[in-house]
Design an enzyme around this catalytic site. Structure first.
Site, PDB file in Angstrom:
ATOM      1  N   GLY A   1     -27.205  64.063  50.180  1.00 62.54           N
ATOM      2  CA  GLY A   1     -28.236  65.099  50.020  1.00 62.54           C
ATOM      3  C   GLY A   1     -27.675  66.453  50.434  1.00 62.54           C
ATOM      4  O   GLY A   1     -27.811  67.446  49.711  1.00 62.54           O
ATOM      5  N   HIS A   2     -27.014  66.502  51.615  1.00 62.50           N
ATOM      6  CA  HIS A   2     -26.403  67.764  52.060  1.00 62.50           C
ATOM      7  C   HIS A   2     -25.305  68.181  51.084  1.00 62.50           C
ATOM      8  O   HIS A   2     -25.137  69.359  50.794  1.00 62.50           O
ATOM      9  CB  HIS A   2     -25.767  67.593  53.441  1.00 62.50           C
ATOM     10  CG  HIS A   2     -26.742  67.260  54.528  1.00 62.50           C
ATOM     11  ND1 HIS A   2     -26.795  66.030  55.126  1.00 62.50           N
ATOM     12  CD2 HIS A   2     -27.694  68.020  55.126  1.00 62.50           C
ATOM     13  CE1 HIS A   2     -27.734  66.035  56.059  1.00 62.50           C
ATOM     14  NE2 HIS A   2     -28.307  67.216  56.067  1.00 62.50           N
TER      15      HIS A   2
ATOM     16  N   MET B   1     -28.232  70.023  60.263  1.00 58.18           N
ATOM     17  CA  MET B   1     -28.084  69.531  61.636  1.00 58.18           C
ATOM     18  C   MET B   1     -26.951  68.505  61.672  1.00 58.18           C
ATOM     19  O   MET B   1     -26.848  67.718  62.616  1.00 58.18           O
ATOM     20  CB  MET B   1     -29.400  68.924  62.122  1.00 58.18           C
ATOM     21  CG  MET B   1     -30.507  69.978  62.178  1.00 58.18           C
ATOM     22  SD  MET B   1     -31.801  69.631  63.356  1.00 58.18           S
ATOM     23  CE  MET B   1     -32.425  68.098  62.727  1.00 58.18           C
TER      24      MET B   1
ATOM     25  N   ASP C   1     -37.552  68.095  52.434  1.00 59.47           N
ATOM     26  CA  ASP C   1     -38.366  68.774  53.441  1.00 59.47           C
ATOM     27  C   ASP C   1     -39.147  69.881  52.728  1.00 59.47           C
ATOM     28  O   ASP C   1     -38.873  71.072  52.921  1.00 59.47           O
ATOM     29  CB  ASP C   1     -37.470  69.355  54.535  1.00 59.47           C
ATOM     30  CG  ASP C   1     -36.703  68.265  55.259  1.00 59.47           C
ATOM     31  OD1 ASP C   1     -37.332  67.457  55.941  1.00 59.47           O
ATOM     32  OD2 ASP C   1     -35.473  68.202  55.106  1.00 59.47           O
TER      33      ASP C   1
ATOM     34  N   HIS D   1     -24.784  63.802  54.500  1.00 62.41           N
ATOM     35  CA  HIS D   1     -24.806  62.743  53.490  1.00 62.41           C
ATOM     36  C   HIS D   1     -24.860  63.389  52.103  1.00 62.41           C
ATOM     37  O   HIS D   1     -24.758  64.622  51.976  1.00 62.41           O
ATOM     38  CB  HIS D   1     -25.987  61.794  53.732  1.00 62.41           C
ATOM     39  CG  HIS D   1     -27.297  62.528  53.921  1.00 62.41           C
ATOM     40  ND1 HIS D   1     -27.902  63.235  52.908  1.00 62.41           N
ATOM     41  CD2 HIS D   1     -28.089  62.687  55.010  1.00 62.41           C
ATOM     42  CE1 HIS D   1     -29.022  63.771  53.353  1.00 62.41           C
ATOM     43  NE2 HIS D   1     -29.155  63.467  54.635  1.00 62.41           N
TER      44      HIS D   1
HETATM   45  O1  PAF Z   1     -33.428  70.671  57.688  1.00 60.95           O
HETATM   46  C1  PAF Z   1     -32.728  70.720  58.715  1.00 60.95           C
HETATM   47  O2  PAF Z   1     -31.727  70.027  58.839  1.00 60.95           O
HETATM   48  C2  PAF Z   1     -33.120  71.665  59.837  1.00 60.95           C
HETATM   49  O3  PAF Z   1     -34.492  71.732  59.990  1.00 60.95           O
HETATM   50  C3  PAF Z   1     -32.519  73.088  59.684  1.00 60.95           C
HETATM   51  C4  PAF Z   1     -33.063  73.794  58.454  1.00 60.95           C
HETATM   52  C5  PAF Z   1     -31.009  72.992  59.594  1.00 60.95           C
HETATM   53  C6  PAF Z   1     -32.880  73.932  60.899  1.00 60.95           C
HETATM   54  O4  PAF Z   1     -32.388  73.377  62.078  1.00 60.95           O
END
Ligand code: PAF
Length: 282
Positions: A37-38, A31, A151, A35
């Protein structure tokens, strides 16, 4: 400059071109407000695939009306810089109207796994997540897709959905990335003021204490949860949403700690709801 595709047709035609060349494709759904983590997800995707698409889309269907859809942090320029440096080829950044046309009415609902933990507090959340992730899978048609273990419930739900709906996509789970003091990286950490940020470390500290009890041989889930709860209670700004220990396959509560167990917490620090977890396999 990294390509920013704004329409479904645009990203599809880019991916089709890659497929003609026989290249493999990885997808990192996000989304935005990226950061470390991504970045770890993008790094893994770049390592495993010839080309990587990062989707940056604040998905309205996974937010309830009282949640932070409008205020969710956004910074596409910074995201593009991070993606380019990390070696991604394309950012897919659609407008909400590109993903959900006016009379949109199809949703992906899962009957198990989604009613507990975060699904209890956020009843429509996983329907929105499954719907948007299914759409992204259809649009990009990647070989692999990358999700963070922070998550953990989302990761389990997506794996289950991929199995149920026969998506031919490998789901790769990546470890939690933490700040130096242990706080799990999250775009929502930016909501915290200085004092809240200090106290937010209580989530990881409490979980660490729980894990250490298990490592010392404790097998009573209630005892471990109570220790985690009391530790969180020492932070004056913390308000517990849940502290749960569930079987990582069924997401049913456990009394005895055995098999693969997810210990997960959701805690409000001030107005900001943060989550963290660990998985223990015995
Ligand atoms: O984890 C997230 O950022 C969101 O839930 C995702 C998987 C991109 C779906 O919108």
């Amino acid at each position: 400059m990294i390509t920013i595709a704004k329409t479904v047709d645009e990203v599809r035609s880019i991916v089709k071109g890659w497929r003609k060349e026989g290249l493999s494709v990885g997808l990192v759904p996000t989304m935005g407000f990226l950061h470390e983590g991504h970045k770890s997800l993008i790094d893994a995707a770049v390592r495993d695939n010839d080309r990587v698409v990062v989707s940056v889309f604040v998905n309205p269907t996974q937010f309830a009306p009282n949640e932070d859809f409008e205020s969710y942090p956004r910074d596409l320029n910074k995201d593009a810089e991070l993606c380019e440096k990390a070696g991604a080829a394309v950012i897919f950044h659609p407008e909400p109207s590109e993903m959900y046309h006016e009379d949109y009415s199809t949703f992906v609902d899962m009957r198990t796994l989604t009613q507990v933990l975060c699904g209890k507090t956020r009843p429509i959340h996983f329907s929105g997540v499954c719907t948007v992730v299914s759409k992204l899978f259809h649009i990009v048609a990647p070989d692999r897709a990358y999700f963070g273990q922070k998550d953990a419930q989302q990761l389990a739900v997506i794996r289950h959905m991929v199995e149920d709906l026969n998506f031919d996509i490998e789901i790769v789970g990546c470890p939690i990335v933490r700040e130096a003091d242990g706080l799990a990286k999250s775009s929502r950490n930016t909501y915290l003021n200085e004092e809240e940020r200090k106290q937010a470390v209580i989530l990881s500290q409490a979980l660490k204490e729980g894990l250490s009890l298990i490592q010392q041989g404790e097998r009573d889930a209630d005892k471990v949860k109570n220790v985690v709860r009391s530790r969180i209670g020492t932070a004056p700004l913390a308000r517990i949403d849940y502290v749960e220990m569930v079987d990582f396959k069924t997401f049913e509560n456990v009394k005895e700690i055995k098999g693969e167990i997810l210990t997960a917490v959701a805690v409000y620090i001030g107005k900001t709801r943060l989550i963290d977890n660990f998985i223990w396999k015995g």
